[in-house]
Design a protein around this motif. Structure first.
Motif, PDB file in Angstrom:
ATOM      1  N   THR A 169       0.833  -1.190   0.000  1.00 24.98           N
ATOM      2  CA  THR A 169       0.000   0.000   0.000  1.00 24.98           C
ATOM      3  C   THR A 169       0.872   1.245   0.000  1.00 24.98           C
ATOM      4  O   THR A 169       1.877   1.332   0.719  1.00 24.98           O
ATOM      5  N   LEU A 170       0.513   2.231  -0.794  1.00 29.01           N
ATOM      6  CA  LEU A 170       1.271   3.461  -0.893  1.00 29.01           C
ATOM      7  C   LEU A 170       1.062   4.332   0.340  1.00 29.01           C
ATOM      8  O   LEU A 170      -0.045   4.387   0.908  1.00 29.01           O
ATOM      9  N   TYR A 172      -5.552   9.428  -1.772  1.00 29.11           N
ATOM     10  CA  TYR A 172      -6.230   9.718  -3.029  1.00 29.11           C
ATOM     11  C   TYR A 172      -7.472  10.529  -2.688  1.00 29.11           C
ATOM     12  O   TYR A 172      -8.377  10.048  -1.989  1.00 29.11           O
ATOM     13  N   LEU A 195      -9.011   0.448  -6.147  1.00 26.38           N
ATOM     14  CA  LEU A 195      -8.022   1.452  -5.745  1.00 26.38           C
ATOM     15  C   LEU A 195      -7.717   1.399  -4.253  1.00 26.38           C
ATOM     16  O   LEU A 195      -6.588   1.650  -3.820  1.00 26.38           O
ATOM     17  N   ASP A 219      -7.133  -0.856  -2.260  1.00 22.12           N
ATOM     18  CA  ASP A 219      -6.086  -1.786  -1.859  1.00 22.12           C
ATOM     19  C   ASP A 219      -4.692  -1.224  -2.114  1.00 22.12           C
ATOM     20  O   ASP A 219      -3.704  -1.774  -1.631  1.00 22.12           O
ATOM     21  N   LEU A 220      -4.603  -0.132  -2.881  1.00 21.09           N
ATOM     22  CA  LEU A 220      -3.317   0.482  -3.221  1.00 21.09           C
ATOM     23  C   LEU A 220      -3.024   1.733  -2.417  1.00 21.09           C
ATOM     24  O   LEU A 220      -1.864   2.066  -2.174  1.00 21.09           O
ATOM     25  N   TYR A 272      -6.715   5.806 -12.700  1.00 22.80           N
ATOM     26  CA  TYR A 272      -5.321   5.361 -12.574  1.00 22.80           C
ATOM     27  C   TYR A 272      -5.229   3.844 -12.628  1.00 22.80           C
ATOM     28  O   TYR A 272      -6.089   3.140 -12.081  1.00 22.80           O
ATOM     29  N   ASP A 273      -4.151   3.351 -13.255  1.00 14.15           N
ATOM     30  CA  ASP A 273      -3.770   1.967 -13.029  1.00 14.15           C
ATOM     31  C   ASP A 273      -2.637   1.966 -12.002  1.00 14.15           C
ATOM     32  O   ASP A 273      -2.107   3.024 -11.628  1.00 14.15           O
ATOM     33  N   GLU A 274      -2.259   0.810 -11.533  1.00 12.93           N
ATOM     34  CA  GLU A 274      -1.279   0.739 -10.449  1.00 12.93           C
ATOM     35  C   GLU A 274       0.064   1.338 -10.854  1.00 12.93           C
ATOM     36  O   GLU A 274       0.701   2.061 -10.063  1.00 12.93           O
ATOM     37  N   LEU A 325      -0.091   5.188 -10.883  1.00 12.21           N
ATOM     38  CA  LEU A 325      -0.249   5.714  -9.532  1.00 12.21           C
ATOM     39  C   LEU A 325       1.071   5.652  -8.762  1.00 12.21           C
ATOM     40  O   LEU A 325       1.481   6.630  -8.111  1.00 12.21           O
ATOM     41  N   ARG A 326       1.745   4.521  -8.845  1.00 14.55           N
ATOM     42  CA  ARG A 326       3.023   4.396  -8.138  1.00 14.55           C
ATOM     43  C   ARG A 326       4.063   5.344  -8.736  1.00 14.55           C
ATOM     44  O   ARG A 326       4.902   5.895  -8.000  1.00 14.55           O
TER      45      ARG A 326
END
Length: 329
Positions: free
Chosen positions: A2-3, A7, A29, A31-32, A96-98, A101-102
Motif C-alpha cells: 500500500t502506498l 487519493y 483502488l 487496496d493500493l 489510474y492503473d497501479e 499511480l506508483r
C-alpha cells in the motif's frame, strides 16, 4: 504494498449515472492507497453515495470555504483531512492503473507537484476531437490533466488556492510555483480519463475557451485564427497549408516525450477540427468576459486564473526552485 499516500476525489454530481462504474474503480483502488471522497452532491445523493461506496473509502462532506468554485472547496477539504503528506487529487472521470499511480507518487521524492498526462479511454469521436487540444498543448508546452499529485504541506502553508477562478488546476499549479515549489511535468505517464457524455462535452466548449484568459499570449493567438481563416477563404492553398501546419504541430506533440505510446497515429488529424472550434468559441468567451464572466453554477466567474507574478507578490516569496523544478520526464 500500500502506498504511503492519499487519493482525494472531489465529487459533485447532479445524478448517479456513473456511480456503479466509479464504485468498481474505487474498490480496486482502496487496496493500493487510502481513498477520501469529498462529496458536494445534494443531501439525497450524498446519502446514496455513502451507502454505495466500498468499505474503507472515506466519505466526507465539503467544508465551507470562500469562493464560488466548488471543486476548490472539495480539494481543500480533502487536503486538510488527508492522513498522508503525499496526496493524489483526481477528478471523478480519472482512472489510474497501479503503474501510473506508483509512478506519480514516487516522483514526489524529487518535487512538490507532479502533473501526468491524461488520455481518453475509451475514445469516441468527441474524445478524439478534444485530443487535438492535448497534442497541441504538448507541442507548445504541457497539457493540463484532471489529476495532480502533490505534497499537501506546500499548499496548506500557502493558505490554499483561490476559489474564485475557473481554471482551478492552473491556479493550484501556479500557487505551488509561487511559493517556490518544484513541479514535474510527467508527460510520459499516461493516466486514463473517461470521456464526458456528448451533451456535457458540447456544453463545455465556451467554458474551456474561457480558460485562455489565464494565458494572454495563447488568447491573442487563438483570437487571430478566425480572422486569418476568413481572410484565406479566397486562397484555398493558403488555408490548406495552414491546416497541414496544425496537423504537423499536433504530430510534434504526439511524438514528444513518448506520446506515440499514448496516442494513436490518427490523433493529430483531429487537431484542425479542434482549432476551428476554438477559433469560434474563444470569441464567444470574449463576449462572456464583457458580460461579467462565464456562466458557472448559478452565477458567473470573471477570472480564469491568477497571474504567477501576482501570486508571488501576494505570498511575498521568491522562487526557491529545486534543481529539478519544471523538468519533464
Amino acid at each position: 504494498m500500500t502506498l504511503d499516500a492519499e487519493y482525494v476525489l472531489p465529487l459533485r454530481w447532479p445524478d448517479d449515472a456513473g456511480l456503479d462504474e466509479l464504485v468498481g474503480y474505487l474498490t480496486g483502488l482502496r487496496d493500493l492507497i487510502d481513498v477520501t471522497v469529498v462529496d458536494g452532491s445534494s443531501p439525497e445523493l450524498f446519502a446514496r453515495h455513502a451507502r454505495a461506496l466500498p468499505a474503507g473509502v472515506r466519505h466526507l462532506p465539503v467544508a465551507p470555504r470562500p469562493g464560488r468554485n466548488g471543486k476548490v472547496a472539495g480539494v481543500m477539504t480533502g487536503l486538510h483531512a488527508a492522513r498522508h503528506e503525499v496526496v493524489v487529487i483526481a477528478d471523478d472521470d480519472v482512472r489510474y492503473d497501479e503503474g501510473a499511480l506508483r509512478a506519480v507518487v514516487g516522483m514526489l521524492d524529487a518535487a512538490d507537484l507532479v502533473r501526468p498526462q491524461n488520455v481518453f479511454s475509451p475514445a469516441p469521436w468527441h474524445a478524439r476531437w478534444d485530443t487535438g487540444r492535448s497534442l497541441l498543448n504538448r507541442a507548445l508546452g504541457h497539457d493540463y490533466p484532471g489529476t495532480l499529485a502533490l505534497r499537501r504541506r506546500v499548499l496548506l502553508d500557502a493558505g490554499g488556492y483561490d476559489g474564485d477562478v475557473l481554471f482551478e488546476n492552473l491556479e493550484l499549479i501556479r500557487t505551488v510555483q509561487a511559493v517556490g515549489g518544484g513541479v514535474i511535468a510527467a508527460d510520459r505517464i499516461g493516466v486514463a480519463r473517461r470521456p464526458p457524455a456528448l451533451r456535457h462535452f458540447l456544453g463545455q466548449r465556451v467554458r474551456q475557451a474561457y480558460d485562455d484568459f489565464a494565458q494572454p499570449a495563447r488568447l491573442l493567438a487563438e483570437l487571430s485564427v478566425l480572422p486569418l481563416a476568413l481572410a484565406s477563404l479566397r486562397r484555398p492553398r493558403r488555408l490548406l497549408l495552414g491546416v497541414a501546419g496544425v496537423v504537423a504541430l499536433a504530430e510534434a506533440g504526439r511524438r514528444r516525450a513518448g506520446g506515440r505510446r499514448l496516442f494513436p497515429a490518427t490523433a493529430s488529424l483531429w487537431a484542425p477540427l479542434w482549432l476551428a472550434e476554438r477559433a469560434v468559441c474563444v470569441w464567444l468567451a470574449l463576449g462572456a468576459r464583457l458580460r461579467g464572466g462565464v456562466r458557472y453554477s448559478d452565477g458567473r466567474l470573471l477570472r480564469a486564473a491568477t497571474p504567477l507574478r501576482e501570486l508571488r507578490r501576494r505570498t511575498g516569496e521568491h522562487p526557491r526552485h529545486r534543481s529539478d523544478a519544471g523538468a519533464t520526464t
